[in-house]
Design a protein around this motif. Structure first.
Motif, PDB file in Angstrom:
ATOM      1  N   ASN A  26      29.298  95.380  70.500  1.00 29.17           N
ATOM      2  CA  ASN A  26      28.343  94.368  70.951  1.00 29.17           C
ATOM      3  C   ASN A  26      28.453  94.059  72.441  1.00 29.17           C
ATOM      4  OD1 ASN A  26      27.155  93.929  68.367  1.00 29.17           O
ATOM      5  ND2 ASN A  26      28.908  92.642  67.790  1.00 29.17           N
ATOM      6  N   MET A  27      28.816  95.082  73.231  1.00 33.77           N
ATOM      7  CA  MET A  27      28.907  94.920  74.685  1.00 33.77           C
ATOM      8  C   MET A  27      27.576  95.242  75.379  1.00 33.77           C
ATOM      9  SD  MET A  27      31.963  93.972  75.663  1.00 33.77           S
ATOM     10  CE  MET A  27      33.675  93.911  75.155  1.00 33.77           C
ATOM     11  N   ASN A  28      26.621  95.780  74.636  1.00 32.09           N
ATOM     12  CA  ASN A  28      25.291  96.101  75.173  1.00 32.09           C
ATOM     13  C   ASN A  28      25.361  96.862  76.498  1.00 32.09           C
ATOM     14  OD1 ASN A  28      24.000  94.569  73.049  1.00 32.09           O
ATOM     15  ND2 ASN A  28      24.624  92.722  74.155  1.00 32.09           N
ATOM     16  N   PRO A  29      26.002  98.015  76.525  1.00 27.60           N
ATOM     17  CA  PRO A  29      26.153  98.741  77.798  1.00 27.60           C
ATOM     18  C   PRO A  29      24.813  99.259  78.315  1.00 27.60           C
ATOM     19  CG  PRO A  29      26.791 100.131  75.959  1.00 27.60           C
ATOM     20  CD  PRO A  29      26.574  98.760  75.388  1.00 27.60           C
ATOM     21  N   LEU A  30      24.694  99.274  79.633  1.00 20.87           N
ATOM     22  CA  LEU A  30      23.560  99.907  80.302  1.00 20.87           C
ATOM     23  C   LEU A  30      24.037 101.254  80.820  1.00 20.87           C
ATOM     24  CD1 LEU A  30      20.717  99.972  81.574  1.00 20.87           C
ATOM     25  CD2 LEU A  30      21.716  98.843  83.581  1.00 20.87           C
ATOM     26  N   VAL A  31      23.356 102.305  80.429  1.00 17.97           N
ATOM     27  CA  VAL A  31      23.742 103.660  80.818  1.00 17.97           C
ATOM     28  C   VAL A  31      22.728 104.182  81.830  1.00 17.97           C
ATOM     29  CG1 VAL A  31      24.341 105.967  80.013  1.00 17.97           C
ATOM     30  CG2 VAL A  31      24.640 103.992  78.487  1.00 17.97           C
ATOM     31  N   ILE A  32      23.223 104.615  82.971  1.00 22.08           N
ATOM     32  CA  ILE A  32      22.345 105.140  84.010  1.00 22.08           C
ATOM     33  C   ILE A  32      22.369 106.660  83.956  1.00 22.08           C
ATOM     34  CG2 ILE A  32      21.864 105.234  86.480  1.00 22.08           C
ATOM     35  CD1 ILE A  32      23.196 102.530  86.762  1.00 22.08           C
ATOM     36  N   GLU A  33      21.211 107.242  83.692  1.00 17.71           N
ATOM     37  CA  GLU A  33      21.059 108.683  83.646  1.00 17.71           C
ATOM     38  C   GLU A  33      20.712 109.193  85.035  1.00 17.71           C
ATOM     39  OE1 GLU A  33      19.345 109.848  79.399  1.00 17.71           O
ATOM     40  OE2 GLU A  33      17.943 108.624  80.553  1.00 17.71           O
ATOM     41  N   GLY A  34      21.402 110.211  85.461  1.00 13.97           N
ATOM     42  CA  GLY A  34      21.150 110.783  86.775  1.00 13.97           C
ATOM     43  C   GLY A  34      20.102 111.879  86.727  1.00 13.97           C
TER      44      GLY A  34
END
Length: 318
Positions: A26-34
């Motif tokens: 439940n940390m709700n990570p934001l993942v940035i795709e390159g």
């Protein structure tokens, strides 16, 4: 600017594994795709050494499955290119090309390492169709066949020796008369009867026929004479470049640019910033080891955000 608990930079096996673990917590990570969502694995064909897939799986399908798994638990994704991280303040501020800045309490860097290329015709066009950058990954497919290894360092000697377990013949091509590898690695390779040598030759072109590599063209550096060497596969072993230029020295790296982490952890020189996968792995560079360190990074982030890891950085990197 909306603040994130954790931002993951990179979507290879390491970043996506971290995303799965953090999303389930439940940390709700934001993942940035390159520029290459899914990482280098999406450039491969069959992956047969990732546990759990009896018949193998394509690299693209494996990464797509991992992404969907992370999304299922609540990870969010955005496309962009991180150009800078401001580490002098908390929370951190990430500059994203073509987008607003992002604020984050913690960051996981999983940007990987890119294999170096020769930059010759037919090379990238035949990647996955006879051209490889990983003997451990693809050597099995060349059982009883002739292959070429390009390189003169320890990695090239190690790859050549490994490939003799499968190939009937391995030819090492190196642009100089002398190898750069350590004496012990040279001795092992030279003592292997399956290994042939083509030294002082520059590889100039990869030749294919009907979608399969059939050989390479080389030029003798002294005589300038061109030669065609038949082969079923070409393995590039001229090194990797970790994708860390965007850090601008704000996180400690070694002389080759790999992020230095505290042994047995994913802690970097900056409290709150973690690194996993090939961007900090100078040895193994496998999908499964990258995924393992992605799990480690997620667990380290959880402890950090819960305030349990404050003292660990006081005795971390020298």
């Amino acid at each position: 600017m909306e603040k994130q608990k954790v931002v993951i930079i990179g979507t290879g096996p390491a970043g996506l594994t971290a995303a799965i673990y953090l999303a389930r917590a439940n940390m709700n990570p934001l993942v940035i795709e390159g520029q290459q969502p899914g990482g280098q694995l999406t450039l491969t064909t069959e992956v047969e050494n990732f546990p759990g897939f009896i018949e193998g799986i394509t690299g693209t399908e494996l990464m797509d499955n991992m992404r969907k798994q992370a999304e299922r638990f609540g990870a969010t994704f955005m496309n962009g290119w991180v150009t800078d991280i401001r580490t002098t303040q908390r929370p951190f501020v990430l500059s994203i090309s073509g987008s607003d800045d992002i604020v984050a309490d913690s960051i996981i860097i999983s940007t990987g390492a890119s294999a170096k290329w020769l930059g010759i015709p037919g090379e990238k066009e035949n990647f996955g169709r006879g051209v490889s950058t990983c003997a451990t990954c693809d050597g099995f497919f060349y059982r009883g066949k002739k292959v070429i290894v390009v390189g003169g360092g320890d990695s090239a000697m190690e790859e050549a020796n490994f490939l003799t377990k499968f190939a009937s013949e391995v030819t090492v091509i190196h642009r100089r008369n002398e190898l750069r590898a350590s004496k012990i690695m040279q001795d092992r390779a030279r003592g292997n009867q399956k290994i042939k040598w083509a030294l002082n030759k520059a590889t100039t072109e990869v030749v294919d026929e009907n979608g399969k590599v059939t050989g390479v063209k080389v030029t003798d550096n002294d005589t300038k004479e061109e030669e065609f060497i038949k082969t079923d596969g070409l393995f590039l072993a001229i090194g990797h470049t970790p994708n860390t230029a965007f850090l601008n020295g704000k996180v400690k790296t070694d002389e080759n640019g790999y992020i230095i982490v505290k042994p047995g952890s994913t802690l970097t020189s900056v409290p709150g910033i973690f690194a996993c996968g090939d961007v900090q792995d100078v040895t193994y560079k496998q999908a499964i080891t990258a995924a393992g360190t992605g799990c480690m990074a997620a667990l380290d982030v959880e402890k950090y955000l819960e305030g349990e890891m404050a003292l660990d950085w006081s005795q971390t990197l020298s």
